[in-house]
Design a protein around this motif. Structure first.
Motif, short mmCIF file in Angstrom:
data_model
loop_
_atom_site.label_atom_id
_atom_site.label_comp_id
_atom_site.label_asym_id
_atom_site.label_seq_id
_atom_site.Cartn_x
_atom_site.Cartn_y
_atom_site.Cartn_z
N GLU A 69 0.83 -1.20 0.00
CA GLU A 69 0.00 0.00 0.00
C GLU A 69 0.87 1.25 0.00
O GLU A 69 1.76 1.40 0.84
N PRO A 70 0.65 2.17 -0.94
CA PRO A 70 1.45 3.40 -0.98
C PRO A 70 1.19 4.26 0.24
O PRO A 70 0.13 4.18 0.88
N SER A 71 2.13 5.11 0.54
CA SER A 71 1.96 6.05 1.64
C SER A 71 1.19 7.26 1.17
O SER A 71 1.29 7.67 0.01
N ARG A 72 0.42 7.83 2.06
CA ARG A 72 -0.37 9.02 1.73
C ARG A 72 0.32 10.25 2.28
O ARG A 72 0.97 10.21 3.32
N GLY A 73 0.15 11.37 1.55
CA GLY A 73 0.69 12.64 2.03
C GLY A 73 1.81 13.14 1.16
O GLY A 73 2.31 12.47 0.26
N GLY A 74 2.20 14.34 1.42
CA GLY A 74 3.31 14.93 0.69
C GLY A 74 2.87 15.63 -0.58
O GLY A 74 1.69 15.67 -0.94
N SER A 75 3.85 16.18 -1.26
CA SER A 75 3.60 16.99 -2.44
C SER A 75 4.56 16.58 -3.54
O SER A 75 5.66 16.09 -3.28
N ALA A 76 4.13 16.77 -4.78
CA ALA A 76 4.99 16.55 -5.94
C ALA A 76 4.91 17.77 -6.83
O ALA A 76 3.86 18.43 -6.92
N THR A 77 6.01 18.06 -7.50
CA THR A 77 6.06 19.21 -8.40
C THR A 77 6.32 18.73 -9.82
O THR A 77 7.29 18.02 -10.08
N LEU A 78 5.44 19.11 -10.71
CA LEU A 78 5.49 18.75 -12.12
C LEU A 78 5.98 19.95 -12.91
O LEU A 78 5.54 21.08 -12.69
N LEU A 79 6.88 19.71 -13.85
CA LEU A 79 7.48 20.78 -14.66
C LEU A 79 6.88 20.82 -16.06
O LEU A 79 6.72 19.80 -16.71
N LEU A 80 6.55 22.04 -16.51
CA LEU A 80 6.20 22.28 -17.90
C LEU A 80 7.11 23.36 -18.45
O LEU A 80 7.43 24.33 -17.75
N SER A 81 7.52 23.23 -19.69
CA SER A 81 8.42 24.20 -20.27
C SER A 81 7.70 25.45 -20.76
O SER A 81 8.34 26.47 -21.02
N ALA A 82 6.38 25.39 -20.88
CA ALA A 82 5.60 26.55 -21.28
C ALA A 82 4.29 26.56 -20.51
O ALA A 82 3.75 25.50 -20.18
N GLU A 83 3.80 27.73 -20.22
CA GLU A 83 2.55 27.86 -19.48
C GLU A 83 1.38 27.47 -20.37
O GLU A 83 1.29 27.88 -21.52
N PRO A 84 0.45 26.66 -19.85
CA PRO A 84 -0.68 26.26 -20.69
C PRO A 84 -1.62 27.42 -20.93
O PRO A 84 -1.81 28.28 -20.06
N PRO A 85 -2.25 27.48 -22.11
CA PRO A 85 -3.22 28.55 -22.37
C PRO A 85 -4.52 28.36 -21.61
O PRO A 85 -5.19 29.33 -21.26
N VAL A 86 -4.91 27.10 -21.37
CA VAL A 86 -6.11 26.76 -20.61
C VAL A 86 -5.78 25.53 -19.78
O VAL A 86 -4.81 24.83 -20.02
N LEU A 87 -6.65 25.23 -18.80
CA LEU A 87 -6.39 24.10 -17.91
C LEU A 87 -7.30 22.91 -18.18
O LEU A 87 -7.26 21.92 -17.44
N THR A 88 -8.12 23.00 -19.21
CA THR A 88 -8.93 21.86 -19.64
C THR A 88 -8.73 21.68 -21.14
O THR A 88 -8.38 22.62 -21.85
N THR A 89 -8.98 20.46 -21.61
CA THR A 89 -8.81 20.18 -23.04
C THR A 89 -10.14 19.94 -23.74
O THR A 89 -10.18 19.28 -24.77
N ILE A 90 -11.21 20.50 -23.22
CA ILE A 90 -12.51 20.36 -23.87
C ILE A 90 -12.51 21.02 -25.25
O ILE A 90 -13.20 20.58 -26.16
N ALA A 91 -11.67 22.05 -25.43
CA ALA A 91 -11.63 22.75 -26.72
C ALA A 91 -10.20 23.11 -27.12
O ALA A 91 -9.99 24.01 -27.92
#
Length: 535
Positions: free
Chosen positions: A33-55
């Protein structure tokens, strides 16, 4: 005839049952069973224009949207469908009805229940406004909702690729009660999403980062395991390398550092590479011409460029030997459709000069034939360095290209909305099937100003249109393969684009984070099962 053999259709249901035996509420069983808690940081090389991909299909939006907004299905490394919001599914014998049984008890982040009405609204909306949706759901007649937990897609013709097109990043299911009655592309929820996924949106600090928090009411208990997911935007390649090396970044997908740094990173303690998780994308780099520009309307000009720009130089020098030089629009990973023996244009400056002369663009007194602009997608140093090489190569035949750089939102608006460009050096994803990932780039009906990452060239060829449309419904694999071979042969003659190199994709990650890549979507999946393995 049907697009899926009986055995395959049966396997969808058998697979669902087998998976259920090894899953807890849809979550693959873990050795411990994995441990719960903590934080992870994800890297993107460019800022996304929107945060959903509906369009939208910008690669950086693709990485963040599935954290909040889920799809009906997810996929393993062989792109076999697996349950997500749909717990089971079946396809009729004629391939015209797809029935999905949905999970009970799933709620949107605002507390409203998730139902089949959300599925119907989302898929109909994607058909209308999504850059690839008009291709993917071209044959969709209706989405029926016989009850709150059943959605039935009815097609006019078979769509052999459809069962693989239902991932969160590609076909996100959004809340009808939030979007209905609004202009979906302008809905503010695209910037502050509400979904059913493992993380809830907290804040977006423009130019810096996004913060997501654990969804305590997520349907797939006990996930998610991380309390917080931070997404940082670092446009500068050197700064990205430093952030990864110093431990500021845990997950860095899509080959985020200069290719020249990869060998050094392999020796760093605590850092590892993951090459899986890109089976759903299959990216390539390409040069796309704006055929609305008089200079590029003449095919001889485009062919002259092909005689000048050496894809092997881009592969060997710009990409440091990573990736594979490609003769056409399909990534070699898509072995069913890749054609290795397409026509190519040998590097021949004299031939290029002759073609440009014949097209009516002789050298002027200053030796210049034409002055044009080259825009590159701001998503990694390969595109900026590659653009400089292209500029230098074209100068040899009297074409003066000015390289323009800009942020991602400006680039997207310039190319697809304002149409204020001559030619561009860009990356595109073939995705899991060329009807979805490649057709959008060449189908005349997919040229629609304002719709990003589609037919930016404004290319129109009735024969190619007919072949694309026929291949989209062809259920015989041999015939479909022959259709795609013919499509590619025409494209390398017409040259609305010059295809360059298959993108070398890998994820650099900190070993403290486990279970981040679990299928073909990789880091573009939900990260519901990722956890902190070490302090």
């Amino acid at each position: 005839m049907t697009p899926f053999p009986v055995a395959t259709r049966r396997n969808f249901l058998l697979a669902s049952a087998a998976i259920g035996a090894t899953m807890i509420a849809g979550r693959p069983a873990l050795a411990a069973e994995p441990s719960r808690g903590g934080s992870a940081t994800l890297l993107l090389s460019a800022e996304p224009p929107v945060l959903t991909t509906i369009a939208h299909t910008a690669y950086n939006s693709v990485y963040v949207s599935p954290k909040v907004t889920e799809g009906l299905l997810t996929y393993d490394f062989d792109l076999n469908p697996q349950p997500l919001l749909a717990k089971e599914w079946s396809v009729s014998d004629d391939g015209l009805r797809y029935t999905f049984k949905l999970r009970d008890g799933v709620r949107w982040h605002d507390g409203k229940p998730f139902t089949s009405a959300d599925v119907a609204f989302s898929i109909k909306t994607i058909k209308d406004v999504h850059p690839r949706g008009r291709n993917t759901f071209l044959n969709l007649i209706e989405v029926e909702t016989p009850d709150a937990l059943t959605a039935v897609l009815t097609l006019s013709k078979p769509a052999p690729y459809l069962i693989t097109a239902l991932a969160a990043s590609e076909t996100p299911i959004v809340p009808r009660h939030i979007y209905e009655g609004t202009k979906v592309t302008d809905n503010p929820t695209n910037l502050a999403p509400i979904g059913t996924g493992p993380f809830r949106f907290k804040e977006w600090v423009r130019g810096s980062h996004i913060v997501y928090e654990r969804n305590p009411d997520y349907w797939d208990k006990p996930g998610p395991y991380l309390d917080q997911l931070i997404v940082r935007f670092i446009p500068d390649a050197a700064a990205r390398s430093i952030a990864i090396e110093t431990g500021e970044i845990d997950l860095a997908p899509s080959t985020p550092v200069p290719l020249s740094d990869l060998e050094r990173f392999k020796s760093l303690p605590g850092i590892a590479f993951e090459t899986r998780g890109y089976q759903y994308a299959n990216g390539i780099s390409r040069i796309e011409f704006n055929l609305e520009r008089p200079f590029f309307k003449d095919r001889r000009v485009r062919q002259a460029f092909a005689h000048v720009i050496d894809r092997k130089v881009i592969r060997n020098t710009i990409n440091y030997g990573y990736g594979e030089a490609i003769p056409g629009p399909i990534n070699p990973n898509l072995t069913k459709w890749y054609v290795a023996d397409l026509k190519t244009y040998p590097i021949d400056l004299a031939a290029a000069e002759k073609l440009l002369d014949e097209a009516g663009y002789p050298r002027g007194p200053d030796g210049i034939r034409a002055r044009i602009n080259l825009d590159y997608v701001p998503s990694g140093e390969s595109y900026s360095r590659g653009s400089e090489y292209i500029r230098q190569a074209l100068a040899k035949v009297g074409v003066d290209a000015t390289v323009r750089s800009q942020d991602f939102a400006t680039y997207t608006k310039r190319i697809y909305t304002d149409r204020d460009f001559d030619f561009a050096f860009e990356g595109m994803s073939n995705l899991f099937d060329p009807t979805v990932g490649v057709q959008r780039l060449y189908w005349s009906r997919n040229f629609k100003p304002g719709v990003p990452f589609s037919n930016g060239a404004a290319y129109s060829n009735p024969k190619v249109d007919a072949l694309l449309e026929a291949a989209a419904i062809e259920i015989d694999p041999g015939k479909r393969g022959a259709q795609w071979r013919e499509i590619q042969a025409i494209l390398v003659e017409d040259l609305p684009a010059i295809d360059i190199v298959s993108q070398p994709e890998l994820t650099i990650y900190n070993k403290r984070i486990a279970d981040h890549t679990r299928g073909g979507e990789g880091i573009a999946g939900s990260l519901a099962y990722a956890y902190v393995a070490t302090a």
